[in-house]
Structures are given as structure tokens and as C-alpha cells.
Design an enzyme around this catalytic site. Structure first.
Site: not given
Ligand code: PEP
Length: 255
Positions: A8, A10, A97, A99, A174, A180, A219
């Protein structure tokens, strides 16, 4: 089970940056890709077409869209339809997601509507679910995942057979507190949440629920990817920050 490694990106990368990273991933893939593994990259909408071009001819590499509006077309200023995304090369969409849920206020119902719409319009769909830190600390993991999945399964029309979702519908677990933040969920936490997700999928879909991939995201980095993907019921990874750089993402793909 067939494993999926997803990126992703973003709101990062203009077209040139995206094309360069995509070309590096494509060039490095043959040396690292294990059997039965597929890679999906979700770039910003403006870069979907050039990433799809860079991936042309690589069967294991596909492109998806991070967002869309669940209507065929119409007066929806600022929005993009799934047909428009397919037109520029997207085969997948993300729905739910964290976000989108937390910054843009998408409700469980909106997320479910988007996922059902995308699936019924021929898009492979990655539905993201996950609890906030507060919800986890209050012991609400099961309730939250159940609520998010119930929203999807209760809006799925009867005509959309569960078996028809195999190969086109995946879940990404997630935990919001791990996205993040650099704070990865520990093996016990991942095992527990993926076990809950698998049990819920079986509750909603019976045998078919055993076949849907459940990805972990939050992460993921080259140094923890191998341990995460080896856990029970972890059928792939959804990677944010560590997918922005081709060499780091290639290490995760090969982990
Ligand atoms: C994501 O955006 O779905 C995500 C898991 O981000 P990160 O790996 O940066 O935590």
C-alpha cells in the site's frame, strides 16, 4: 495456501517515482519470488496506469486501487469508479483500510457496500479489518472483528455465492495500533487475531471460509516478515512504509 504480498503506497510517489519502483520490483522479482506467491501493489490512483505498464508480462504482479466510489458512474464529484480503475489497469481494490475508516469516517456499512459493489463489478477485493488500541485493551478484539465482518456478510446479496468469492476476496487483518507506528503485533497477538478471523469466516461461509486468504498488516519490515508469514492462518502480508522502496519490498516478498 497460495500467499499474497501486498503493497500500500498510500499518498506517496508521483508517476515517475512509481514507475521506477515498479520497474525495480519487476526486475528483482524472478530472483526472490517463492512458488505460489502473488504480489499486488496499490499505488495512488494517478500512478496505477504506469505501474500496470511496468508489470506487464509478469503474471505474479498485479495492480490495485486504494479507493473508489461504489456507483457505476454519476454526479459524485472527486470520486472514481471501479470501471475507470479497471480501464487504467487495476485488478484489485482495497476496502476498509483503517486510514479510510478513521481519517475519512467510512462506517462499517460504507465499507461493506464498497466491498460488495467491487466484487459484483468484477474487482478482486481486499477487505481490511482490525481493532484500535483502546478496543484491544478493553478485550473487544472478537466483537470488533465480528462487527466488521458481519457488516460485509449481511450486505452480500444471496446471488453472490460464497464459493464464487474464492480467489477474488481476501481479508487483511491490520491492528490499527500497528499501522505506521513501528509497533508490530507479537506472534501471540497475530495468531489469536487470525484464529478469530478464520473462525468468523467459517461461521459466515462454512467450508469456503477455510479457503480465503487472511493477510497480516501493521509495521511489516524485511526483518519480521519471515516470522509473520510462517504463523498459522497468515496467508500473506499487507505492507505500507516498507513497500515504498523496491529492495525492502523484494526482501519481504521473498521472506
Ligand atoms: C498499511 O498501510 O496497510 C500498513 C500496514 O502500513 P505500515 O506497514 O506502514 O504499518
Amino acid at each position: 495456501m497460495h500467499k499474497i504480498i501486498a503493497a500500500n503506497w498510500k499518498m506517496y510517489k508521483n508517476r515517475m517515482e512509481a514507475a521506477t519502483t515498479a520497474a525495480e520490483i519487476s526486475a528483482g522479482l524472478p530472483g526472490v519470488l517463492p512458488e505460489g506467491r502473488e504480489v499486488v501493489v496499490f499505488p495512488p490512483a494517478t500512478a496505477i496506469e504506469c505501474v500496470a505498464q511496468a508489470f506487464r508480462g509478469q503474471k505474479a504482479l498485479t495492480v490495485g486501487a486504494q479507493n473508489f466510489y461504489p456507483a457505476p458512474e454519476g454526479a459524485f464529484t472527486g470520486e472514481v469508479s471501479v470501471d475507470m480503475l479497471r480501464d487504467v489497469g487495476a485488478e484489485w481494490v482495497l476496502a476498509g483500510h483503517s486510514e479510510r475508516r478513521h481519517i475519512f469516517g467510512e462506517s462499517d456499512e460504507m465499507v461493506a457496500r464498497k466491498a460488495v459493489f467491487a466484487l459484483s463489478h468484477g474487482m478482486k477485493t481486499m477487505l481490511c479489518i482490525g481493532e484500535t488500541l483502546e478496543e484491544r485493551e478493553q478485550g473487544h478484539l472478537y466483537v470488533v472483528l465480528e462487527r466488521q465482518l458481519t457488516a460485509f456478510f449481511s450486505s452480500k446479496p444471496d446471488a453472490m455465492a460464497d464459493e464464487a468469492l474464492t480467489g477474488r476476496f481476501v481479508i487483511a487483518y491490520e491492528p490499527v495500533w500497528a499501522i505506521g507506528t513501528g509497533r508490530v503485533a507479537g506472534p501471540g497477538e497475530v495468531r489469536e487475531a487470525h484464529g478469530v478471523t478464520r473462525a468468523l469466516l467459517e461461521k459466515f461461509m462454512g467450508e469456503t471460509g477455510k479457503k480465503l486468504p487472511v493477510l497480516y498488516g501493521g509495521s511489516v519490515k524485511p526483518d519480521n516478515a519471515g516470522a509473520l508469514i510462517a504463523l498459522d492462518n497468515v496467508d500473506g502480508l499487507l505492507v505500507g512504509g516498507a513497500s515504498l522502496e523496491a529492495q525492502s519490498f523484494l526482501q519481504i516478498i521473498g521472506a
